[in-house]
Write an enzyme that holds these catalytic residues in place. Structure first.
Site, short mmCIF file in Angstrom:
data_model
loop_
_atom_site.label_atom_id
_atom_site.label_comp_id
_atom_site.label_asym_id
_atom_site.label_seq_id
_atom_site.Cartn_x
_atom_site.Cartn_y
_atom_site.Cartn_z
N SER A 13 0.81 -1.21 0.00
CA SER A 13 0.00 0.00 0.00
C SER A 13 0.85 1.27 0.00
O SER A 13 1.84 1.38 0.73
CB SER A 13 -0.90 0.01 1.24
OG SER A 13 -1.55 1.24 1.32
N LYS A 56 -15.39 -2.50 2.39
CA LYS A 56 -16.05 -1.20 2.23
C LYS A 56 -17.55 -1.25 2.52
O LYS A 56 -18.15 -0.23 2.85
CB LYS A 56 -15.78 -0.62 0.84
CG LYS A 56 -14.33 -0.19 0.66
CD LYS A 56 -14.09 0.51 -0.68
CE LYS A 56 -12.60 0.81 -0.84
NZ LYS A 56 -12.30 1.49 -2.09
N ASP A 93 -13.49 8.07 -1.84
CA ASP A 93 -13.20 7.61 -3.22
C ASP A 93 -13.97 8.50 -4.20
O ASP A 93 -13.55 8.69 -5.34
CB ASP A 93 -13.65 6.15 -3.41
CG ASP A 93 -12.66 5.16 -2.80
OD1 ASP A 93 -11.48 5.51 -2.64
OD2 ASP A 93 -13.08 4.02 -2.48
N GLY A 117 -16.94 -3.67 -14.52
CA GLY A 117 -16.87 -4.21 -13.17
C GLY A 117 -18.02 -3.71 -12.33
O GLY A 117 -18.52 -2.60 -12.55
N ALA A 121 -15.63 -0.15 -6.15
CA ALA A 121 -15.19 1.06 -6.85
C ALA A 121 -16.17 1.45 -7.95
O ALA A 121 -16.38 2.63 -8.23
CB ALA A 121 -13.79 0.85 -7.41
P1 NAP Z 1 -13.91 -5.39 -6.17
O1 NAP Z 1 -14.95 -4.94 -5.22
O2 NAP Z 1 -13.21 -6.68 -5.95
O3 NAP Z 1 -14.59 -5.38 -7.62
C1 NAP Z 1 -13.91 -5.61 -8.80
C2 NAP Z 1 -14.92 -6.00 -9.88
O4 NAP Z 1 -14.18 -6.29 -11.04
C3 NAP Z 1 -15.67 -7.28 -9.53
O5 NAP Z 1 -16.85 -6.98 -8.87
C4 NAP Z 1 -15.91 -7.92 -10.90
O6 NAP Z 1 -17.12 -7.45 -11.45
C5 NAP Z 1 -14.77 -7.37 -11.74
N1 NAP Z 1 -13.75 -8.39 -11.94
C6 NAP Z 1 -13.01 -9.03 -11.00
N2 NAP Z 1 -12.17 -9.91 -11.59
C7 NAP Z 1 -12.40 -9.83 -12.91
C8 NAP Z 1 -11.84 -10.48 -14.05
N3 NAP Z 1 -10.89 -11.41 -13.93
N4 NAP Z 1 -12.31 -10.14 -15.27
C9 NAP Z 1 -13.26 -9.19 -15.41
N5 NAP Z 1 -13.83 -8.53 -14.37
C10 NAP Z 1 -13.39 -8.84 -13.15
O7 NAP Z 1 -12.77 -4.32 -6.28
P2 NAP Z 1 -12.93 -2.72 -6.25
O8 NAP Z 1 -12.72 -2.22 -4.88
O9 NAP Z 1 -14.18 -2.35 -6.95
O10 NAP Z 1 -11.63 -2.28 -7.09
C11 NAP Z 1 -11.60 -2.47 -8.49
C12 NAP Z 1 -10.27 -1.95 -9.02
O11 NAP Z 1 -10.17 -0.55 -8.76
C13 NAP Z 1 -9.06 -2.59 -8.36
O12 NAP Z 1 -8.05 -2.73 -9.33
C14 NAP Z 1 -8.64 -1.57 -7.32
O13 NAP Z 1 -7.27 -1.64 -7.03
C15 NAP Z 1 -8.98 -0.27 -8.04
N6 NAP Z 1 -9.27 0.83 -7.12
C16 NAP Z 1 -8.48 1.94 -7.20
C17 NAP Z 1 -8.71 3.02 -6.38
C18 NAP Z 1 -7.84 4.23 -6.49
O14 NAP Z 1 -7.87 5.08 -5.61
N7 NAP Z 1 -7.09 4.38 -7.56
C19 NAP Z 1 -9.77 3.00 -5.46
C20 NAP Z 1 -10.57 1.84 -5.40
C21 NAP Z 1 -10.30 0.77 -6.24
P3 NAP Z 1 -18.09 -8.47 -12.25
O15 NAP Z 1 -18.09 -9.76 -11.46
O16 NAP Z 1 -19.37 -7.77 -12.24
O17 NAP Z 1 -17.55 -8.68 -13.62
#
Ligand code: NAP
Length: 407
Positions: A13, A56, A93, A117, A121
């Protein structure tokens, strides 16, 4: 004032570093297993917390009150302990993604957006896009009505946001969608910040679209959280300053140029001056093959060598904060472009032809030096973001690289 980040896996992190630049308070990483979350929130000694995957939503039930943003989005990434001991759940966020769009110059109002997704997020991204007046916001989910098999329904999308982990380190080099499918798209945003440019963003950049990665978002959400923790407004410029600092620290400096142009010598001196590790693509090839490069050329031909070179480059270039020295012919293969650009600023070390040696290098032995130079120069020019003359002293060249790369 004790603050920190809770989540399940918190290995690499950036948050402690970012918070150390935002204020003078302790900020700890607190990895928790699901069964520990409730107890920690009820009894934990903290003033403020950030929350990441996968908690979250979990933490919402422990908050006595949610801010309007957290309620609207349905997820909490910032918790504040109030003077009566109860918890206030917030979502910064939201501020982070708003910053990402604004700093990139995205146009959202009246436009159609796809959000890839359906996780935590994605909820925030959808809320921000809707509040900025997007005409339509469609969620693409692997198991949803709109999925990756029927993307042609949404070929008219103008904005695409990747809120999946697809393309994130260490699984670099893959993209959730191909932008060729979206001819009207002019803005692409990826929440991922490692690598700095995912394959999706590399494609967006090459098409001349507006694009942005998740690093500024990460810093902007941390700044908004820090303001809550410290109870005071922080200067807006901090976000761009801290983002630039992290970008510089994580960026690789990748040296390319003719055989014998000084990449190894300059690479060593540059790495030493910057206190960074030096990675040499040729050395990695030798290490993996267990024999010399002339031997690889003799037994596997140039083709076999280039396959090994691509593999070694991809492994090295996905790491961050290094100086990388690459072989002279690395620019001859188009497939090397993505790994060279995803995390690195590519520097062409230019040395005059009459100063280049010819010995010990398989390709320069088989092709006259002048001919090789004539063929390669346009490739170096096309690949490099920065060209630095290396006809003077090592110190001058190193200083010039640092000056040019830092802008
Ligand atoms: P999460 O709750 O795990 O959700 C990710 C979503 O991506 C899942 O619900 C799924 O949606 C989809 N997914 C997962 N694996 C996949 C795959 N192999 N192929 C296609 N779709 C897939 O995670 P999150 O918190 O939303 O975070 C998502 C991304 O954003 C991560 O990379 C995280 O590091 C990034 N993020 C960045 C920030 C920042 O400040 N820059 C903040 C938050 C998150 P479906 O099942 O509906 O397809």
């Amino acid at each position: 004032m004790d603050c920190g980040l809770i989540g399940r896996k918190l290995g690499h992190s950036f948050s402690p570093k970012i918070h150390s630049l935002l204020g003078n308070y302790p900020y700890r990483l607190i990895p928790l297993e699901p069964e520990e979350v409730g107890d920690f929130l009820r009894k934990g000694e903290f003033h403020g917390l950030n929350v990441t995957i996968p908690y979250k939503k979990t933490v919402m039930e422990y908050c006595a009150e949610l801010t309007p943003a957290a309620r609207r989005i349905g997820s909490v990434n910032t918790i504040l302990r109030r003077s009566d001991g109860t918890l206030l759940g917030d979502n910064t966020d939201y501020d982070g993604f708003l910053y990402l769009l604004k700093s990139a110059g995205a146009r959202v109002e009246g436009r159609k957006a796809l959000v890839l997704g359906s996780g935590g997020a994605s909820l925030t991204v959808r809320a921000v896009l809707s509040e900025l007046g997007a005409r339509e916001v469609v969620t693409i989910s692997r198991s949803g009505e709109n999925n990756y098999q029927n993307l042609d329904r949404h070929a008219d999308a103008q904005i695409i946001v990747n809120a999946t982990p697809v393309g994130m380190y260490p699984n670099n080099g893959v993209s959730p969608v191909d932008l060729d499918q979206f001819p009207q798209c002019d803005g692409v945003f990826d929440l991922i910040y490692n690598p700095s440019k995912t394959q999706l963003l590399l494609q967006a950049q090459r098409r001349g679209l507006i694009w942005g990665n998740g690093l500024g978002m990460l810093v902007a959400q941390a700044k908004a959280a820090s303001e809550r923790f410290q109870g005071k407004k922080l200067p807006d410029e901090l976000v761009a300053d801290i983002t630039a600092k992290l970008e510089w620290e994580t960026k690789n400096i990748l040296l390319i140029g003719m055989p014998g142009c000084g990449k190894t010598t300059i690479g060593k001196a540059l790495a030493q001056k910057l206190g960074r590790p030096l990675a040499d693509v040729d050395e990695k090839i030798i290490e993996e093959a267990g024999c010399s490069i002339p031997h690889i050329f003799a037994t596997e031909g140039e083709e076999g060598f280039r396959v090994r070179e691509h593999r070694a480059l991809a492994q090295i270039a996905k790491e961050s904060g290094q100086v990388i020295s690459a072989g002279g012919g690395i620019v001859t293969r188009p497939e090397n472009r993505d790994p060279m650009e995803e995390n690195s600023v590519v520097v062409w070390l230019h040395r005059d032809l009459d100063k280049l040696p010819t010995d010990g290098r398989p390709v320069s032995q088989s092709v006259p030096r002048e001919e090789l130079y004539r063929r390669r120069v346009p490739l170096y020019e096309a690949m490099a973001q920065v060209t630095v003359d290396n006809n003077g002293t090592v110190e001058d060249t190193v200083d010039e690289i640092i000056r040019r790369v830092m802008g």
